[in-house]
Design a protein around this motif. Structure first.
Motif, mmCIF file in Angstrom:
data_model
loop_
_atom_site.group_PDB
_atom_site.id
_atom_site.type_symbol
_atom_site.label_atom_id
_atom_site.label_comp_id
_atom_site.label_asym_id
_atom_site.label_seq_id
_atom_site.Cartn_x
_atom_site.Cartn_y
_atom_site.Cartn_z
ATOM 1 N N PRO A 1 0.827 -1.211 0.000
ATOM 2 C CA PRO A 1 0.000 0.000 0.000
ATOM 3 C C PRO A 1 0.861 1.261 0.000
ATOM 4 C CG PRO A 1 -0.777 -1.570 1.629
ATOM 5 C CD PRO A 1 0.535 -2.094 1.141
ATOM 6 N N PHE A 2 0.500 2.200 -0.860
ATOM 7 C CA PHE A 2 1.183 3.484 -0.912
ATOM 8 C C PHE A 2 0.690 4.395 0.215
ATOM 9 C CE2 PHE A 2 1.368 7.875 -2.617
ATOM 10 C CZ PHE A 2 2.735 7.981 -2.785
ATOM 11 N N LEU A 3 -0.620 4.336 0.461
ATOM 12 C CA LEU A 3 -1.221 5.023 1.592
ATOM 13 C C LEU A 3 -2.528 4.331 1.941
ATOM 14 C CD1 LEU A 3 -3.044 8.313 0.587
ATOM 15 C CD2 LEU A 3 -2.112 6.767 -1.116
ATOM 16 N N THR A 4 -3.128 4.735 3.040
ATOM 17 C CA THR A 4 -4.374 4.135 3.490
ATOM 18 C C THR A 4 -5.424 5.224 3.666
ATOM 19 O OG1 THR A 4 -3.172 2.392 4.670
ATOM 20 C CG2 THR A 4 -5.474 2.733 5.283
ATOM 21 N N ILE A 5 -6.616 4.992 3.070
ATOM 22 C CA ILE A 5 -7.727 5.927 3.174
ATOM 23 C C ILE A 5 -8.926 5.197 3.765
ATOM 24 C CG2 ILE A 5 -9.268 7.496 1.930
ATOM 25 C CD1 ILE A 5 -7.141 7.755 -0.237
ATOM 26 N N ASP A 6 -9.410 5.691 4.900
ATOM 27 C CA ASP A 6 -10.559 5.067 5.566
ATOM 28 C C ASP A 6 -10.311 3.573 5.782
ATOM 29 O OD1 ASP A 6 -13.059 5.045 6.767
ATOM 30 O OD2 ASP A 6 -14.130 4.672 4.885
ATOM 31 N N ASP A 7 -9.073 3.266 6.237
ATOM 32 C CA ASP A 7 -8.637 1.893 6.509
ATOM 33 C C ASP A 7 -8.506 1.032 5.255
ATOM 34 O OD1 ASP A 7 -8.468 2.365 9.259
ATOM 35 O OD2 ASP A 7 -10.575 1.847 9.575
ATOM 36 N N GLN A 8 -8.616 1.641 4.073
ATOM 37 C CA GLN A 8 -8.487 0.883 2.829
ATOM 38 C C GLN A 8 -7.120 1.178 2.206
ATOM 39 O OE1 GLN A 8 -10.787 -1.374 1.628
ATOM 40 N NE2 GLN A 8 -11.693 -0.962 3.649
ATOM 41 N N PRO A 9 -6.346 0.139 1.900
ATOM 42 C CA PRO A 9 -5.018 0.364 1.305
ATOM 43 C C PRO A 9 -5.127 0.843 -0.140
ATOM 44 C CG PRO A 9 -5.516 -1.981 1.357
ATOM 45 C CD PRO A 9 -6.654 -1.298 2.081
ATOM 46 N N ILE A 10 -4.294 1.822 -0.477
ATOM 47 C CA ILE A 10 -4.232 2.353 -1.836
ATOM 48 C C ILE A 10 -2.839 2.068 -2.369
ATOM 49 C CG2 ILE A 10 -4.491 4.390 -3.308
ATOM 50 C CD1 ILE A 10 -7.040 3.644 -1.840
ATOM 51 N N THR A 11 -2.767 1.285 -3.443
ATOM 52 C CA THR A 11 -1.470 0.921 -4.001
ATOM 53 C C THR A 11 -0.945 2.016 -4.922
ATOM 54 O OG1 THR A 11 -2.439 -0.170 -5.938
ATOM 55 C CG2 THR A 11 -2.149 -1.513 -3.951
ATOM 56 N N VAL A 12 0.335 1.884 -5.257
ATOM 57 C CA VAL A 12 0.945 2.848 -6.175
ATOM 58 C C VAL A 12 0.228 2.849 -7.520
ATOM 59 C CG1 VAL A 12 3.032 3.386 -7.476
ATOM 60 C CG2 VAL A 12 3.203 2.765 -5.061
ATOM 61 N N SER A 13 -0.149 1.665 -8.015
ATOM 62 C CA SER A 13 -0.831 1.592 -9.311
ATOM 63 C C SER A 13 -2.184 2.294 -9.257
ATOM 64 C CB SER A 13 -1.007 0.139 -9.742
ATOM 65 O OG SER A 13 -1.761 -0.593 -8.794
ATOM 66 N N GLN A 14 -2.881 2.201 -8.119
ATOM 67 C CA GLN A 14 -4.136 2.930 -7.972
ATOM 68 C C GLN A 14 -3.897 4.436 -7.984
ATOM 69 O OE1 GLN A 14 -5.377 0.463 -4.424
ATOM 70 N NE2 GLN A 14 -7.410 0.890 -5.246
ATOM 71 N N VAL A 15 -2.843 4.854 -7.294
ATOM 72 C CA VAL A 15 -2.509 6.277 -7.266
ATOM 73 C C VAL A 15 -2.294 6.799 -8.690
ATOM 74 C CG1 VAL A 15 -0.745 7.960 -6.596
ATOM 75 C CG2 VAL A 15 -1.531 6.253 -4.937
ATOM 76 N N PHE A 16 -1.558 6.051 -9.496
ATOM 77 C CA PHE A 16 -1.299 6.472 -10.862
ATOM 78 C C PHE A 16 -2.583 6.501 -11.688
ATOM 79 C CE2 PHE A 16 3.041 6.084 -9.738
ATOM 80 C CZ PHE A 16 3.785 6.747 -10.704
ATOM 81 N N ARG A 17 -3.472 5.522 -11.457
ATOM 82 C CA ARG A 17 -4.739 5.526 -12.191
ATOM 83 C C ARG A 17 -5.585 6.732 -11.804
ATOM 84 N NH1 ARG A 17 -5.043 0.017 -10.937
ATOM 85 N NH2 ARG A 17 -6.820 0.392 -9.550
#
Length: 253
Positions: A5-21
């Motif tokens: 996970p690149f960061l966590t939002i509302d306890d949900q992991p956000i990956t680097v690929s999601q960030v780029f999308r």
């Protein structure tokens, strides 16, 4: 293989690929990548030129100057400021050192080209303070010019006849870049002295009278002018550096 996970939002992991999308969907990916590459080039340039490092005495003086200019001479006030900005004394020192090195790098990059670039850009840096009266009719413009030659008040005629909103300011436009003027207006202004009336001149289907209030020629010794040109030259230098770098984005899920 799952990305960390690149960061966590509302306890949900956000990956680097999601960030780029997300950045791509919002139309901000190019700017994001551009800023990363820009900072990479700057950091590498600072590393490759060790002579940019300030001496301890110069660095300490820069710290003192910063604290004086920002009213942080009191130890408790300074400590509170550090805490508020998430800094320690060491990281603050490093920030000052990086700022010093950046200034020196910018100076090294731009100084050899500054005089020539100033001459190239001078027309856009020179400014003229103007007042104007804009009307629809050439006949009216010529009549107003005649009244002005007979002593009528420019301010009053502007309030009574000008079609633009600056009539409430007696037609005062404020400083205008010579380089942004239409050619026909710039040619007339260049022959005028402060207080002189120029026109009528046809501009975009209307007729204009101008009064030259003040000439503000740019000089390289002006700190603001110098800073502006240095920033422009430095950005050009960075852009040239970036264009030579192969860039590849690797996003794995």
């Amino acid at each position: 293989m799952t990305s960390e996970p690149f960061l966590t939002i509302d306890d949900q992991p956000i990956t680097v690929s999601q960030v780029f999308r997300y950045l791509q969907a919002g139309g901000k990916l190019d700017g994001f990548i551009g800023e990363i590459v820009r900072q990479y080039v700057i950091e590498r340039s600072l590393t490759e030129e060790p002579d940019l490092q300030p001496s301890p005495a110069v660095l300490e003086q820069a710290v003192v100057d910063f604290r004086l200019s920002n009213k942080l001479t009191d130890a408790q006030v300074f400590q509170q400021w550090l805490s508020t900005n998430g800094l320690t004394y060491e990281t603050f020192h490093e920030r000052i050192a990086v700022g010093f090195r950046m200034d020196k790098l910018r100076q090294n990059v731009t100084e050899p080209k500054l005089q020539e670039y100033f001459i190239e850009r001078k027309m856009f840096l020179d400014r003229v303070v103007l007042s104007r009266i804009i009307v629809d009719s050439k006949d009216l413009a010529e009549e107003l010019r005649l009244q002005l030659s007979e002593g009528a008040s420019f301010e009053q005629l502007a309030r009574e006849h000008s079609l633009l909103e600056d009539r409430v300011m007696n037609g005062m436009m404020g400083p205008v870049s010579r380089g942004s003027m239409p050619d026909i207006l710039r040619a007339a202004i260049d022959l005028a002295e402060p207080g002189q009336i120029v026109g009528p001149i046809e501009l975009e289907g209307r007729w204009a009278l101008f009064r030259v209030e003040e000439l503000l020629p740019a000089v390289l010794e002006n700190p603001q002018v110098r800073q502006t040109l240095q920033n422009e030259l430095f950005d050009q230098w960075l852009a040239e550096k970036i264009q030579t770098l192969p860039i590849k984005i690797n996003i794995g899920e």
